[in-house]
Design an enzyme around this catalytic site. Structure first.
Site, PDB file in Angstrom:
ATOM      1  N   ASP A 138      58.293  56.304  37.311  1.00  0.00           N
ATOM      2  CA  ASP A 138      57.439  55.446  38.123  1.00  0.00           C
ATOM      3  C   ASP A 138      57.256  56.076  39.501  1.00  0.00           C
ATOM      4  OD1 ASP A 138      56.213  52.568  38.185  1.00  0.00           O
ATOM      5  OD2 ASP A 138      57.183  52.839  40.120  1.00  0.00           O
ATOM      6  N   GLU A 181      50.882  53.473  37.303  1.00  0.00           N
ATOM      7  CA  GLU A 181      51.545  54.647  37.901  1.00  0.00           C
ATOM      8  C   GLU A 181      52.829  54.995  37.162  1.00  0.00           C
ATOM      9  OE1 GLU A 181      52.899  51.035  40.391  1.00  0.00           O
ATOM     10  OE2 GLU A 181      51.146  51.684  39.251  1.00  0.00           O
TER      11      GLU A 181
END
Length: 261
Positions: A138, A181
Protein backbone atom coordinates in the site's frame (compact mmCIF):
# COMPACT_ATOMS: atom_id res chain seq x y z
CA UNK A 1 -14.10 -26.57 -39.22
CA UNK A 2 -13.90 -27.41 -35.54
CA UNK A 3 -11.25 -24.70 -35.00
CA UNK A 4 -13.44 -22.18 -36.86
CA UNK A 5 -16.46 -23.12 -34.73
CA UNK A 6 -14.35 -22.83 -31.57
CA UNK A 7 -13.17 -19.36 -32.65
CA UNK A 8 -16.76 -18.24 -33.23
CA UNK A 9 -17.79 -19.48 -29.78
CA UNK A 10 -14.88 -17.62 -28.16
CA UNK A 11 -15.80 -14.36 -29.94
CA UNK A 12 -19.51 -14.66 -29.10
CA UNK A 13 -18.60 -15.37 -25.46
CA UNK A 14 -16.36 -12.28 -25.32
CA UNK A 15 -19.07 -10.09 -26.91
CA UNK A 16 -21.71 -11.42 -24.49
CA UNK A 17 -19.55 -10.91 -21.39
CA UNK A 18 -20.85 -7.83 -19.49
CA UNK A 19 -17.32 -7.14 -18.21
CA UNK A 20 -16.29 -6.26 -21.79
CA UNK A 21 -19.20 -3.83 -22.31
CA UNK A 22 -17.03 -0.74 -21.87
CA UNK A 23 -13.92 -2.13 -23.56
CA UNK A 24 -12.70 0.01 -26.47
CA UNK A 25 -12.02 -3.08 -28.58
CA UNK A 26 -15.51 -4.56 -28.20
CA UNK A 27 -17.19 -2.41 -30.90
CA UNK A 28 -14.58 -3.05 -33.66
CA UNK A 29 -14.64 -6.76 -32.80
CA UNK A 30 -18.44 -6.82 -33.12
CA UNK A 31 -18.25 -5.08 -36.51
CA UNK A 32 -15.57 -7.47 -37.79
CA UNK A 33 -17.53 -10.47 -36.55
CA UNK A 34 -20.68 -9.25 -38.30
CA UNK A 35 -18.67 -8.77 -41.52
CA UNK A 36 -17.26 -12.26 -41.12
CA UNK A 37 -20.75 -13.77 -40.74
CA UNK A 38 -21.87 -11.89 -43.83
CA UNK A 39 -18.93 -13.30 -45.78
CA UNK A 40 -19.78 -16.81 -44.59
CA UNK A 41 -23.33 -16.31 -45.84
CA UNK A 42 -22.02 -15.24 -49.24
CA UNK A 43 -19.71 -18.24 -49.40
CA UNK A 44 -22.60 -20.56 -48.50
CA UNK A 45 -24.80 -18.94 -51.15
CA UNK A 46 -22.11 -19.28 -53.82
CA UNK A 47 -21.58 -22.88 -52.79
CA UNK A 48 -25.29 -23.61 -53.28
CA UNK A 49 -25.12 -21.95 -56.70
CA UNK A 50 -22.13 -24.13 -57.51
CA UNK A 51 -24.10 -27.24 -56.51
CA UNK A 52 -26.95 -26.26 -58.79
CA UNK A 53 -24.52 -25.80 -61.64
CA UNK A 54 -23.38 -29.38 -61.19
CA UNK A 55 -26.94 -30.60 -61.80
CA UNK A 56 -27.73 -28.71 -64.99
CA UNK A 57 -27.90 -30.55 -68.28
CA UNK A 58 -24.88 -31.04 -70.53
CA UNK A 59 -26.26 -28.48 -73.02
CA UNK A 60 -26.43 -25.80 -70.35
CA UNK A 61 -22.96 -26.48 -68.98
CA UNK A 62 -21.13 -24.86 -71.89
CA UNK A 63 -23.29 -21.75 -71.65
CA UNK A 64 -22.87 -21.53 -67.90
CA UNK A 65 -19.15 -22.30 -67.85
CA UNK A 66 -18.14 -18.67 -68.18
CA UNK A 67 -20.48 -17.53 -65.42
CA UNK A 68 -19.37 -20.41 -63.23
CA UNK A 69 -15.71 -19.49 -63.61
CA UNK A 70 -16.52 -15.90 -62.73
CA UNK A 71 -18.39 -17.00 -59.62
CA UNK A 72 -15.49 -19.28 -58.75
CA UNK A 73 -13.01 -16.40 -58.94
CA UNK A 74 -15.31 -14.36 -56.71
CA UNK A 75 -15.46 -17.25 -54.28
CA UNK A 76 -11.66 -17.45 -54.14
CA UNK A 77 -11.49 -13.70 -53.55
CA UNK A 78 -14.06 -13.90 -50.74
CA UNK A 79 -12.18 -16.82 -49.20
CA UNK A 80 -8.97 -14.78 -49.15
CA UNK A 81 -10.82 -11.84 -47.54
CA UNK A 82 -12.37 -14.23 -45.02
CA UNK A 83 -8.93 -15.55 -44.09
CA UNK A 84 -7.71 -12.00 -43.46
CA UNK A 85 -10.73 -11.21 -41.31
CA UNK A 86 -10.25 -14.40 -39.30
CA UNK A 87 -6.65 -13.42 -38.67
CA UNK A 88 -7.74 -9.93 -37.57
CA UNK A 89 -10.38 -11.41 -35.25
CA UNK A 90 -7.81 -13.73 -33.68
CA UNK A 91 -5.58 -10.71 -33.01
CA UNK A 92 -8.51 -8.77 -31.55
CA UNK A 93 -9.45 -11.75 -29.40
CA UNK A 94 -5.93 -11.85 -27.99
CA UNK A 95 -6.06 -8.11 -27.38
CA UNK A 96 -9.38 -8.44 -25.54
CA UNK A 97 -8.05 -11.24 -23.35
CA UNK A 98 -4.95 -9.18 -22.64
CA UNK A 99 -7.06 -6.15 -21.72
CA UNK A 100 -9.23 -8.23 -19.39
CA UNK A 101 -6.24 -9.29 -17.25
CA UNK A 102 -4.10 -6.13 -17.23
CA UNK A 103 -4.51 -2.89 -15.33
CA UNK A 104 -5.11 -0.09 -17.82
CA UNK A 105 -3.04 2.50 -15.92
CA UNK A 106 0.05 0.58 -14.81
CA UNK A 107 0.24 -2.22 -17.39
CA UNK A 108 0.72 -4.92 -14.76
CA UNK A 109 -1.89 -7.54 -13.85
CA UNK A 110 -5.28 -6.50 -12.50
CA UNK A 111 -7.36 -7.94 -9.66
CA UNK A 112 -8.98 -10.52 -11.94
CA UNK A 113 -5.59 -11.87 -13.02
CA UNK A 114 -4.39 -11.94 -9.42
CA UNK A 115 -7.43 -13.90 -8.21
CA UNK A 116 -7.14 -16.44 -11.03
CA UNK A 117 -3.42 -16.84 -10.32
CA UNK A 118 -4.06 -17.16 -6.58
CA UNK A 119 -6.54 -19.99 -7.15
CA UNK A 120 -4.11 -21.85 -9.40
CA UNK A 121 -1.05 -21.32 -7.17
CA UNK A 122 -2.98 -22.21 -4.00
CA UNK A 123 -4.18 -25.47 -5.54
CA UNK A 124 -0.64 -26.23 -6.69
CA UNK A 125 0.88 -25.43 -3.28
CA UNK A 126 -1.71 -27.62 -1.56
CA UNK A 127 -1.19 -30.52 -3.98
CA UNK A 128 2.62 -30.45 -3.83
CA UNK A 129 2.84 -29.31 -0.19
CA UNK A 130 5.02 -26.37 -1.21
CA UNK A 131 5.19 -22.88 0.33
CA UNK A 132 3.32 -19.92 -1.12
CA UNK A 133 3.72 -16.33 0.06
CA UNK A 134 1.43 -13.36 -0.60
CA UNK A 135 2.52 -9.73 -0.27
CA UNK A 136 0.12 -6.79 -0.05
CA UNK A 137 1.59 -3.36 -0.78
CA UNK A 138 0.00 0.00 0.00
CA UNK A 139 1.36 3.41 -1.01
CA UNK A 140 2.02 5.56 2.07
CA UNK A 141 -0.03 8.76 2.37
CA UNK A 142 -1.23 8.48 -1.22
CA UNK A 143 -4.25 10.69 -0.58
CA UNK A 144 -1.98 13.57 0.33
CA UNK A 145 -0.19 13.22 -3.03
CA UNK A 146 -3.51 13.55 -4.86
CA UNK A 147 -4.59 16.44 -2.65
CA UNK A 148 -1.33 18.38 -2.98
CA UNK A 149 -0.33 17.69 -6.59
CA UNK A 150 -3.49 16.42 -8.33
CA UNK A 151 -4.67 13.09 -9.67
CA UNK A 152 -2.34 13.20 -12.68
CA UNK A 153 0.65 13.22 -10.33
CA UNK A 154 -1.02 10.46 -8.31
CA UNK A 155 -1.34 8.33 -11.45
CA UNK A 156 2.35 8.88 -12.22
CA UNK A 157 3.24 7.75 -8.72
CA UNK A 158 1.25 4.53 -9.20
CA UNK A 159 2.94 3.85 -12.53
CA UNK A 160 6.43 4.41 -11.06
CA UNK A 161 5.66 2.13 -8.11
CA UNK A 162 4.24 -0.57 -10.40
CA UNK A 163 7.46 -0.46 -12.44
CA UNK A 164 9.56 -0.73 -9.28
CA UNK A 165 7.55 -3.75 -8.12
CA UNK A 166 7.74 -5.44 -11.52
CA UNK A 167 11.50 -4.90 -11.64
CA UNK A 168 12.00 -6.15 -8.09
CA UNK A 169 10.14 -9.46 -8.22
CA UNK A 170 11.63 -12.75 -9.38
CA UNK A 171 10.92 -14.08 -12.88
CA UNK A 172 8.31 -16.57 -11.64
CA UNK A 173 6.55 -14.20 -9.20
CA UNK A 174 3.27 -12.57 -10.18
CA UNK A 175 2.42 -8.95 -9.47
CA UNK A 176 -0.63 -6.81 -10.08
CA UNK A 177 -2.71 -3.88 -8.94
CA UNK A 178 -5.08 -5.08 -6.23
CA UNK A 179 -7.11 -1.86 -6.28
CA UNK A 180 -6.63 1.89 -5.84
CA UNK A 181 -3.13 2.44 -4.44
CA UNK A 182 -2.77 -1.18 -3.33
CA UNK A 183 -0.72 -3.86 -5.10
CA UNK A 184 -0.15 -7.58 -4.61
CA UNK A 185 2.76 -9.93 -5.28
CA UNK A 186 2.31 -13.72 -5.39
CA UNK A 187 5.48 -15.70 -4.60
CA UNK A 188 5.29 -19.43 -5.34
CA UNK A 189 7.78 -21.82 -3.76
CA UNK A 190 8.92 -19.21 -1.21
CA UNK A 191 8.41 -19.06 2.57
CA UNK A 192 7.70 -15.69 4.16
CA UNK A 193 11.22 -15.06 5.50
CA UNK A 194 12.79 -15.57 2.06
CA UNK A 195 10.07 -13.47 0.45
CA UNK A 196 10.94 -10.67 2.84
CA UNK A 197 14.35 -10.36 1.17
CA UNK A 198 12.64 -9.60 -2.15
CA UNK A 199 10.18 -7.28 -0.43
CA UNK A 200 12.99 -5.27 1.15
CA UNK A 201 14.52 -4.83 -2.29
CA UNK A 202 11.21 -3.52 -3.60
CA UNK A 203 10.79 -1.23 -0.59
CA UNK A 204 14.18 0.36 -1.19
CA UNK A 205 13.44 0.78 -4.90
CA UNK A 206 10.14 2.54 -4.18
CA UNK A 207 11.69 4.75 -1.51
CA UNK A 208 14.39 5.71 -4.00
CA UNK A 209 11.99 6.92 -6.69
CA UNK A 210 12.92 10.49 -7.64
CA UNK A 211 9.80 12.33 -8.73
CA UNK A 212 9.01 16.03 -9.08
CA UNK A 213 5.57 17.66 -9.25
CA UNK A 214 4.94 21.42 -9.35
CA UNK A 215 8.71 21.89 -9.04
CA UNK A 216 8.64 20.06 -5.73
CA UNK A 217 10.16 16.72 -4.85
CA UNK A 218 7.51 14.11 -4.04
CA UNK A 219 8.45 11.71 -1.27
CA UNK A 220 7.27 8.19 -2.10
CA UNK A 221 7.24 5.11 0.09
CA UNK A 222 5.12 2.02 0.61
CA UNK A 223 4.24 -0.40 3.39
CA UNK A 224 4.17 -4.19 2.96
CA UNK A 225 2.26 -7.04 4.61
CA UNK A 226 3.65 -10.55 4.09
CA UNK A 227 1.76 -13.79 4.74
CA UNK A 228 2.81 -17.35 4.05
CA UNK A 229 -0.08 -19.67 3.28
CA UNK A 230 -0.82 -22.28 5.95
CA UNK A 231 -1.67 -25.88 4.91
CA UNK A 232 -5.37 -26.15 4.15
CA UNK A 233 -5.90 -22.40 4.49
CA UNK A 234 -8.41 -20.66 2.26
CA UNK A 235 -7.23 -17.94 -0.11
CA UNK A 236 -9.32 -15.31 1.67
CA UNK A 237 -7.75 -16.18 5.02
CA UNK A 238 -4.21 -15.82 3.66
CA UNK A 239 -5.13 -12.45 2.13
CA UNK A 240 -6.67 -11.30 5.41
CA UNK A 241 -3.48 -12.19 7.31
CA UNK A 242 -1.38 -10.29 4.76
CA UNK A 243 -3.75 -7.34 5.14
CA UNK A 244 -3.39 -7.47 8.93
CA UNK A 245 0.40 -7.48 8.59
CA UNK A 246 0.13 -4.50 6.23
CA UNK A 247 -1.92 -2.66 8.86
CA UNK A 248 0.81 -3.39 11.41
CA UNK A 249 3.43 -1.97 9.04
CA UNK A 250 1.36 1.22 8.70
CA UNK A 251 0.85 1.47 12.45
CA UNK A 252 4.56 0.89 13.16
CA UNK A 253 5.73 3.84 11.08
CA UNK A 254 5.16 3.02 7.36
CA UNK A 255 7.88 2.46 4.75
CA UNK A 256 8.50 -1.02 6.19
CA UNK A 257 7.23 -4.58 6.01
CA UNK A 258 5.69 -6.88 8.58
CA UNK A 259 5.33 -10.66 8.42
CA UNK A 260 2.03 -12.16 9.56
CA UNK A 261 2.30 -14.36 12.63
Amino acid sequence: MRDEHHLQLMIETLLADPENEGNALRHPLAELYEEYRSLLYQIDRITRISDRYQNVSREEKDALAGRYNKQLRQLEKIARISDRYQSMMRDLNEALKDASTKDALTGIGNRRMLMESLKAETARAERLERPLTIVLIDVDRFKSVNDLYGHEAGDKVLVRIANAIRSGVRDYDLCGRWGGEEFMVIMPEVPADEGAVVVERMREAIAGIDMVADDKSVQISASFGIAERRPGERISDTINRADAALFDAKRNGRNRYEIAA
